[in-house]
Design an enzyme around this catalytic site. Structure first.
Site, short mmCIF file in Angstrom:
data_model
loop_
_atom_site.label_atom_id
_atom_site.label_comp_id
_atom_site.label_asym_id
_atom_site.label_seq_id
_atom_site.Cartn_x
_atom_site.Cartn_y
_atom_site.Cartn_z
N ASN A 214 83.21 60.57 64.91
CA ASN A 214 83.93 59.66 64.03
C ASN A 214 82.97 59.09 63.00
O ASN A 214 81.76 59.12 63.20
CB ASN A 214 84.50 58.48 64.83
CG ASN A 214 85.74 58.86 65.59
OD1 ASN A 214 86.14 60.01 65.62
ND2 ASN A 214 86.34 57.87 66.22
N ASP B 298 88.96 59.90 69.89
CA ASP B 298 90.23 59.97 70.66
C ASP B 298 90.36 61.31 71.37
O ASP B 298 91.10 61.43 72.34
CB ASP B 298 91.42 59.78 69.71
CG ASP B 298 91.51 58.33 69.25
OD1 ASP B 298 91.15 57.45 70.06
OD2 ASP B 298 91.91 58.10 68.10
N LYS C 258 75.66 78.83 71.97
CA LYS C 258 76.12 78.71 70.59
C LYS C 258 77.22 79.74 70.29
O LYS C 258 77.06 80.92 70.61
CB LYS C 258 74.93 78.91 69.65
CG LYS C 258 75.27 78.68 68.20
CD LYS C 258 74.07 78.92 67.31
CE LYS C 258 74.51 78.94 65.86
NZ LYS C 258 73.44 79.33 64.96
N PHE D 20 88.05 46.52 68.30
CA PHE D 20 88.09 46.71 66.85
C PHE D 20 89.23 47.67 66.50
O PHE D 20 89.51 48.58 67.28
CB PHE D 20 86.76 47.28 66.33
CG PHE D 20 85.74 46.22 66.06
CD1 PHE D 20 85.15 45.53 67.10
CD2 PHE D 20 85.39 45.89 64.76
CE1 PHE D 20 84.23 44.53 66.87
CE2 PHE D 20 84.47 44.90 64.51
CZ PHE D 20 83.89 44.21 65.56
N LYS E 158 97.62 47.43 69.36
CA LYS E 158 96.41 47.74 70.15
C LYS E 158 95.96 46.54 70.97
O LYS E 158 95.50 46.69 72.11
CB LYS E 158 95.28 48.19 69.22
CG LYS E 158 95.49 49.61 68.74
CD LYS E 158 94.43 50.09 67.79
CE LYS E 158 94.87 51.45 67.25
NZ LYS E 158 94.04 51.93 66.17
N LYS F 49 95.83 47.32 74.89
CA LYS F 49 94.49 47.40 75.49
C LYS F 49 94.09 46.12 76.21
O LYS F 49 92.92 45.96 76.59
CB LYS F 49 93.46 47.75 74.40
CG LYS F 49 93.70 49.14 73.80
CD LYS F 49 92.75 49.44 72.66
CE LYS F 49 93.16 50.70 71.91
NZ LYS F 49 92.19 51.79 72.03
O1 C5P Z 1 90.59 54.26 68.31
P1 C5P Z 1 91.34 52.98 68.39
O2 C5P Z 1 91.82 52.48 67.06
O3 C5P Z 1 92.38 52.96 69.45
O4 C5P Z 1 90.21 51.89 68.82
C1 C5P Z 1 90.51 50.54 69.01
C2 C5P Z 1 89.55 49.93 70.02
O5 C5P Z 1 89.62 50.65 71.24
C3 C5P Z 1 88.09 49.92 69.62
O6 C5P Z 1 87.54 48.69 70.06
C4 C5P Z 1 87.50 51.12 70.37
O7 C5P Z 1 86.13 50.91 70.67
C5 C5P Z 1 88.36 51.16 71.63
N1 C5P Z 1 88.59 52.53 72.15
C6 C5P Z 1 88.41 52.77 73.50
N2 C5P Z 1 88.64 54.04 74.01
C7 C5P Z 1 89.05 55.03 73.21
C8 C5P Z 1 89.28 54.82 71.86
C9 C5P Z 1 89.02 53.53 71.34
O8 C5P Z 1 88.05 51.85 74.23
N3 C5P Z 1 89.25 56.25 73.75
#
Ligand code: C5P
Length: 388
Positions: free
Chosen positions: A206, A275, A285, A318, A332, A336
């Site tokens: 990313n 993701d 390789k 974030f 989110k 989360k």
């Molecule tokens: O990628 P996304 O927008 O969902 O990320 C939002 C938050 O979730 C960020 O704080 C990121 O560090 C966290 N995250 C995570 N596990 C993932 C993707 C993102 O904890 N697989």
């Protein structure tokens, strides 16, 4: 108000680095006054320090100019910090034993706060029991010892005794002046981007420089918190003095966080976690002639979602969004199980990824706090105010 730094410079070859220290402190707007010992003047002319620091450089206790003020007392009272760099074995021995036979040592005797000594000398001189005893005793008297680094020395040997780098000394000064309002807090911070291997030479990742996460870590550390970083790929240097556990993939990051998160009061997930990961990653390789035209991806676990937050813990995530900003971030926050989510609009070029600046909104269950565009370091302070 700008702080006053009194710099005591002693005779040692590392003095050339201290010229850079003065330049850096000047750029940060500190008021500077300098005392050089006679030996220091043998290495570098006072004019060099005067010109770089645009400041007074003193050397003699007794001189022809006015003595209407008692100079060593006046200098000691003026200083908010007395920094000695390079700190030779001799200066530490003299100050530890209260010897006052020149302007620097007399001022040190009159100075009532901790003196910061930046150690610099030959390895054998450093390891000598007399020097070690002086260092221990200075610490017992609450003085601050900035240990030397290990590396190549002027005497063509490798070992301890190398003066810390100028940027490290400046970090120590900045830390000294910072209020310690996060003392006692344990903060775990993720930064950078995870890397998902395709084969040994290729990967998907990313966009993330690591600057936001590292800024938060740096400020948390300066404010007295006990900080650990877990970071993926970054393009900036790791912050000074902080444990930084390097990981590659989202799975590595998840395992690291799970192994220690229960010990922390706060988790700040600034990392850009991929993701998706590559299904069937190859150990060798992939050759052009293998004719691979597409990658099969599978979803990575969501780290935040999988964690069991304890009652008193604060979790901050974030969200980097390009559209429906608030709505997506709020989703989110709930999904989360976060206390706060820091939203940034990554469609704008002058902020966000790779920039020193950011513009964020901090969203919680019951309010949205929109912050002005600011440096990542200042935004870090605002985020850390949430966990005070
Ligand atoms: O990628 P996304 O927008 O969902 O990320 C939002 C938050 O979730 C960020 O704080 C990121 O560090 C966290 N995250 C995570 N596990 C993932 C993707 C993102 O904890 N697989």
């Amino acid at each position: 108000m700008n702080k006053n730094i009194l710099l005591g410079v002693t005779g040692g070859i590392a003095i050339y680095k201290v010229v850079d220290v003065v330049s850096r402190l000047k750029k940060l707007d500190y008021n500077i006054k300098i005392i050089m010992t006679d030996s220091a003047c043998e290495f570098v002319s006072p004019m060099t320090f005067e010109t770089i620091g645009k400041c007074d450089v003193k050397n003699k206790m007794f001189h022809k100019n006015s003595h209407k003020i008692v100079e060593h007392i006046d200098l000691a009272n003026w200083a908010d910090l007395f920094l000695v760099a390079p700190a030779s074995a001799n200066i530490m021995a003299k100050i530890n034993h209260g010897i006052a036979d020149d302007l620097l040592t007399s001022t040190a005797l009159a100075y009532t706060k901790p003196i910061m000594f930046c150690v610099s000398m030959n390895t054998n001189m450093l390891n000598n029991p007399s020097t070690q005893k002086n260092i221990e005793e200075l610490k017992e008297k609450n003085h601050l010892i900035i240990d030397s680094n290990s590396g190549m020395l002027a005497c063509d040997t490798k070992g301890d005794g190398r003066l810390k780098e100028p940027w490290e000394i400046v970090e120590e000064v900045e830390n000294y002046f910072c209020k310690k309002d996060l003392k006692g807090k344990k903060v775990l911070i993720t930064a950078g981007a995870t890397v998902e291997r395709i084969d040994p030479v290729r990967y998907i990742t990313n966009d993330s420089s690591g600057k936001m996460g590292y800024s938060i870590a740096k400020k948390a550390f300066m404010r007295g918190a006990d900080v650990t970083i877990i970071s993926g790929k970054t393009s900036v240097d790791s912050p000074y003095g902080i444990e930084n556990i390097k990981v590659q993939s989202a799975i590595d990051m998840k395992e690291q966080i799970e192994s220690c998160v229960d010990d922390y009061d706060c988790l700040i997930m600034a990392a850009a976690v991929s993701d998706f990961k590559v299904k069937n990653r190859k150990d060798l390789k992939i050759k052009k002639q293998d004719g691979i035209h597409s990658l099969e991806l599978e979803e990575n676990p969501d780290i935040l979602k999988s964690l069991n937050k304890k009652e008193n813990q604060i979790f901050i995530g974030f969200a980097a969004e390009t559209n429906n900003l608030i709505k997506n971030a709020e989703k989110k926050l709930n999904k989360k199980n976060l206390d706060y989510i820091v939203l940034n609009d990554v469609s704008k070029k002058d902020i966000g990824f790779n920039s020193e600046y950011n513009k964020v909104s901090i969203i919680s269950k019951n309010q949205i706090l929109e912050l002005d565009k600011d440096t990542k370091l200042n935004i870090a302070d605002k985020i850390l105010d949430l966990i005070k």
